[in-house]
Scaffold this active site. Structure first.
Site, PDB file in Angstrom:
ATOM      1  CE  LYS A 129      -0.446   2.404   8.319  1.00 48.04           C
ATOM      2  NZ  LYS A 129       0.050   2.758   6.974  1.00 48.04           N
ATOM      3  CG  ASP A 169      -0.837   6.160   7.921  1.00 41.83           C
ATOM      4  OD1 ASP A 169      -0.559   5.703   6.809  1.00 41.83           O
ATOM      5  OD2 ASP A 169      -2.015   6.416   8.251  1.00 41.83           O
TER       6      ASP A 169
END
Ligand code: NDP
Ligand code: 2IT
Length: 448
Positions: A129, A169
């Site tokens: 991430k 995201d």
């Protein structure tokens, strides 16, 4: 911690010690460690070979300065992150989040969750991430472009189509992916599938935009059907009004539900007639406006300027699709009192641990994020496959593959829960199923 296992308690203590002031990361790790206790009883070699200690430690953390110039010529400095958590089963894969709340602990929690989520998809992708504390809200397109170019100038040194493939995201959608892809291509002089969620003209996959929300509904329908229920005829409350929320609402309606809420961080809309999803798309995707503007077209809807109150609305099924820890135990009690029988997580870690325990103890069906929202990254992996083939599949093909993947994830999570004596507990089931594939692979690849 809900375990008497001294080894696991020791691992958790070290995680807290080594990652101070990162409560979201601790929360994500604790849930997984609690879930795998029965696995370690059957597989003591995971302890002997240090697999558990290794899996909670990122393989690599990249942290960098991101300078950019605003429209008035003023220089701003943000922080960029990429946590390459685990590459046992494939290249690092996971989204980028641009939001002022981003710090290392948020990226670590998301990267850690991504390891198990990606494993559950059955596709060859590791966990990662990244993101920045940059706030795209209120910035001009040119400011966002300059920020993305600066961010990618550094990130490009650490990623690649066989190494690490970021995606979107919170705060990162098609616009940001486009600017970052352009900068990567320029710097590396290579046209590769280094990002997913790309535009359809340059290697993007059909269904990727809808995939997380649609996948959430496919997963949830499996869970509902297995328990004699369905979206058909039900009232659904969705939180958020971003990418995940919009397409979760759209698919729930296609499956016969009435969706009555959407929200943003300012407040929520309640529309008894059913949310006008095309209008939400216009407000959020085109105008980048606030959800309150919904009232301009539907003056009979209700706007409540407190997004956390959304769970007071009466519904059968709740789909939290905004952000982490948006649903606490008080909200869980209200949902239960109002007759809600299922909660499925579109966002990452939206329910606090006490809320999850409340759902499980009170017979509310619960779809955990790692399993329920894996459709986005699964379709990203399908985008990678199409890029490798230099080909693109049609909508029906990708949608059909997504549906099959979500059904399999449900089957595997439910199966693992049963196998380890926790039937119906999809939290434990998803954690165990996700963990086993990665842990077995780490074992076979050697840990030292
Ligand atoms: P978007 O940026 O498209 O939308 C985010 C939505 O959540 C907005 O409505 C936003 O409101 C709201 N929100 C964000 N932060 C907060 C906050 N701190 N408090 C209240 N509301 C907030 O993001 P996505 O829809 O892509 O992501 C939503 C969730 O889904 C995240 O948890 C993400 O990690 C997860 N997810 C996303 C996937 C994807 O493919 N995009 C895949 C799997 C999970 P506002 O505009 O006011 O900030
Ligand atoms: O949380 C997630 O799974 C995502 N943001 C999607 C990641 C991806 O690589 O598509």
């Amino acid at each position: 911690m809900k375990t008497e296992n001294e080894y696991l308690k020791g691992v958790m203590e070290r995680v807290i010690e080594r990652n101070r002031n990162e409560p979201e990361f601790h929360q994500a790790v604790e849930e997984v460690l609690e879930s795998i206790e029965p696995v370690l009883e059957r597989r003591p070699e995971f302890i002997r070979m240090g697999i558990v200690e290794a899996i909670v430690e990122p393989e690599r953390i990249i942290k960098f300065r991101v300078p950019w110039v605003d429209d008035d010529g003023v220089v701003h400095i943000n922080r960029g992150f990429r946590v390459q958590f685990n590459s046992a089963i494939g290249p690092y894969k996971g989204g980028l989040r641009f939001h002022p709340s981003v710090y290392e602990g948020i990226i670590k929690f998301l990267g850690f969750e991504q390891i198990f989520k990606n494993s559950l998809t059955g596709l060859p992708i590791g966990g990662a991430k990244g993101g920045s504390d940059f706030d795209p809200k209120g910035k001009s397109d040119m400011e966002v472009m300059r920020f993305c170019q600066s961010f990618m100038t550094e990130l490009s040194k650490h990623i690649g189509s066989n190494t690490d493939v970021p995606a979107g995201d919170i705060g990162v959608g098609a616009r940001e992916i486009g600017y970052m892809f352009g900068q990567y291509k320029r710097i590396r002089n290579g046209f590769t599938g280094v990002l997913t969620g790309k535009g359809l003209n340059y290697g993007g996959s059909l269904v990727r935009t809808q995939a997380t929300g649609y996948g959430l509904c496919y997963f949830t329908e499996e869970m509902l059907n297995d328990n004699g229920k369905s979206f058909k005829g039900s009232t659904v409350s969705v939180s958020g009004s971003g990418n995940v929320a919009i397409y979760a609402a759209e698919k729930a309606v296609q499956m016969g539900a009435r969706v009555v809420t959407v929200s943003d961080s300012d407040g929520y809309i309640y529309d008894e007639k059913g949310i006008d999803i095309e209008l939400v798309k216009k407000i959020k995707e085109v105008k980048r406006g606030r959800i309150k503007e919904y009232l301009e077209a539907h003056s009979d809807a209700l706007y409540v300027p407190d997004c956390r109150k959304i769970w007071e609305v009466k519904c059968d099924i709740a789909l939290p699709c905004a952000t982490e820890n948006e649903l606490n135990v008080e909200a869980a009690e209200k949902l239960h009192k109002n007759g809600c029988f299922a909660v499925s997580e579109g966002a990452n870690m939206p329910c606090e641990p006490s809320a999850i325990s409340y759902f499980l103890e009170n017979g509310i069906l619960f779809g955990p994020a790692k399993a329920a929202n894996a459709g986005g990254v699964a379709t990203s992996a399908l985008e990678m496959t199409q890029n490798s083939l230099r080909y693109s599949w049609d909508f029906e093909k990708v949608d059909g593959m997504l549906k099959d993947i979500m059904k399999n994830i449900y089957k595997n999570a439910a199966g693992a829960a049963k196998d380890y004596g926790r039937q119906g507990n999809l939290v434990v089931g998803a954690n165990i199923a996700g963990f086993l594939k990665v842990a077995d692979t780490m074992l076979s690849q050697g840990t030292v």
